[in-house]
Write an enzyme that holds these catalytic residues in place. Structure first.
Site, short mmCIF file in Angstrom:
data_model
loop_
_atom_site.label_atom_id
_atom_site.label_comp_id
_atom_site.label_asym_id
_atom_site.label_seq_id
_atom_site.Cartn_x
_atom_site.Cartn_y
_atom_site.Cartn_z
N ASN A 1 0.85 -1.20 0.00
CA ASN A 1 0.00 0.00 0.00
C ASN A 1 0.88 1.25 0.00
O ASN A 1 2.11 1.15 -0.02
CB ASN A 1 -0.96 -0.03 1.19
N ASP B 1 -4.80 -6.44 5.20
CA ASP B 1 -5.88 -7.23 5.79
C ASP B 1 -5.98 -8.60 5.14
O ASP B 1 -6.55 -9.53 5.70
CB ASP B 1 -7.21 -6.50 5.63
N LYS C 1 8.29 -17.78 -10.55
CA LYS C 1 7.62 -16.62 -11.14
C LYS C 1 6.40 -17.08 -11.94
O LYS C 1 6.50 -18.02 -12.75
CB LYS C 1 8.60 -15.87 -12.05
N PHE D 1 -4.46 3.44 14.73
CA PHE D 1 -4.71 4.46 13.71
C PHE D 1 -5.88 4.00 12.86
O PHE D 1 -6.08 2.80 12.67
CB PHE D 1 -3.48 4.65 12.81
N LYS E 1 -13.75 0.99 15.70
CA LYS E 1 -12.47 0.28 15.87
C LYS E 1 -11.94 0.43 17.30
O LYS E 1 -11.38 -0.50 17.88
CB LYS E 1 -11.41 0.81 14.88
N LYS F 1 -11.57 -3.11 19.14
CA LYS F 1 -10.20 -3.58 19.34
C LYS F 1 -9.68 -3.29 20.76
O LYS F 1 -8.51 -3.48 21.05
CB LYS F 1 -9.26 -2.96 18.30
#
Ligand code: CTP
Length: 403
Positions: free
Chosen positions: A211, A280, A290, A325, A339, A343
């Site tokens: 990301n 995730d 490959k 975060f 969250k 959590k």
């Protein structure tokens, strides 16, 4: 950051003396009050006027100079000093300081500073001189008496040899000074674990899923926590920035590696701040070779990774503060509050990718700090200022917890 701080730089006779001009300038730019003390030999390598121009203060060489501002200048300087750095420190001056000899302005001032402020010594000399057991013994003695010895680098030396004895760069010396005197040490004695950067999930030996996280926010938290006196472990995925100095860096490539690293580091942590962007999902199977392209489309089967933060929340230690975060593109506060509860976090830092100045790659952020008691939206701040505000909130939460 160094406003109101007095820094004494002791320069001895070594070719590396020229680097201290750059260091003095860096310190002055951070608003430190810098005074340079030179040995007579050092004046053969760099002119005192250079330092006087850069610092705006008289460069001190002669203990018996009758133009001093105070009658016992070395003692009055020692009373004002927040830190002393002797760099470059020659074998001769190291020997004098270690053996209680104070026969010039530099060595008398260092002696007067003992037990008043931190004293850092950065040796710079030829490898043979540095490795001489007498020099090593003197350095050991300094360490025993609480002086900090900044290890020299290895590299090409002025005498033409290659080896240990090279004075570290101006930036490294600046970092040491900053660590000693920047900001109040309100996190002293606390162990802080920070995660930063992006995880990478392998598809085959050449491809992976990742990301846009650069690690800037996590590194800012790690740096500020370190400067505030904490012992910091930084578990990091892929980052485009260098980790800050004086933190233990634990690299973790995938979500699974990060889980293992964080689980073990969190065992003894007082504070955990999870700024990393963790995948995730990961490919269900990783191809050993490959993958060759085929006609038509390709579908990758993905499986869930472990939610590290949820695990930490479920296994939270007594007295541990957990901060997550949440980066969202819609329903920022509702999602982040969800969250926080799910959590079992003490604090969640929420930001929206849609807000200008917030998000990936930039040096600023706009965040909302959410706790069980409510939300506080901070203005546009640098990532370091944001990190400080997050740590301030964590300190408050820990105080409330104790009360
Ligand atoms: N996180 C984690 N482990 C994961 C995924 C996320 O520890 N496998 C942590 C991140 O480090 C961050 C927080 O969870 O501190 C929020 O991450 P985010 O991706 O925004 O949230 P998710 O809980 O994954 O929720 P969603 O995908 O629904 O947005």
């Amino acid at each position: 950051m160094l406003k109101g701080k007095t820094v004494l730089l002791g320069v001895t006779g070594s070719i590396a003396a020229y680097k201290i001009a750059g260091l003095a300038s860096m310190l002055v730019k951070q608003h430190a009050d810098v005074t340079v003390l030179m040995t007579q030999n050092a004046t053969n390598f760099i002119n005192p006027i250079t330092f006087e121009t850069l610092t705006g203060n008289k460069c001190l060489i002669d203990t018996f100079d009758r133009n001093f501002q105070y009658s016992v200048e070395h003692v009055s300087l020692a009373k004002r000093a927040d830190v002393v750095l002797v760099a470059p420190a020659s074998a001769n001056v190291i020997g004098k300081i270690a053996n209680g000899i104070a026969d010039d302005m530099l060595t008398t001032t260092v002696m007067a500073c003992a037990n008043r402020c931190p004293i850092l010594v950065a040796p710079a000399m030829n490898t043979n001189m540095y490795e001489n057991p007498i020099v090593q013994d003197n350095l050991q003695k300094l360490r025993r008496f609480g002086y900090t010895v900044i290890e020299p680098d290895s590299g090409y030396l002025a005498c033409g040899d290659t080896g240990r004895g090279k004075m570290p760069s101006e930036q490294v010396l600046f970092d040491w000074i900053q660590k000693e005197i920047a900001c109040e040490k309100d996190l002293h004695g606390l162990r802080v674990v920070v995660t930063a950067g992006a995880t990478a999930e392998k598809i085959d030996p050449v491809r992976f899923i990742t990301n846009h996280s650069t690690g800037k926010m996590g590194c800012a938290v790690a740096k500020r926590a370190m400067l505030r006196g904490a012992t910091v472990t930084l578990v990091c995925g892929r980052m485009t920035v260098e980790p800050p100095p004086f933190v233990t860096v634990v690299p973790a490539e995938s979500a699974a590696e990060m889980f293992e690293a964080v689980k073990s580091a969190a065992e003894s942590a007082d504070i955990v701040v999870k700024a990393a962007a963790v995948a995730d999902y990961r490919p269900k199977t990783v191809a050993a070779e490959k993958m060759k392209k085929q006609d038509g489309d390709l579908t990758l089967a993905l499986e869930r990774t472990t939610d590290i933060l949820a695990y930490l929340g479920a296994h939270k230690k007594t007295g541990q503060t957990l901060c997550g975060f949440a980066m969202e593109t819609e329903n920022l506060l509702e999602n982040a509050a969800g969250k926080l509860r799910r959590k079992n976090l003490d604090l969640i830092v929420a930001n929206s990718l849609r807000t200008p100045g917030a998000g990936f790659g930039v040096d600023t952020n706009v965040v909302t700090l959410l706790t069980a008691d409510g939300a506080e939206t901070l203005p546009l701040l640098s990532k370091e200022e944001t990190a400080d505000r997050i740590l301030d909130r964590i300190v408050e939460l820990r105080k409330e917890d104790k009360a």
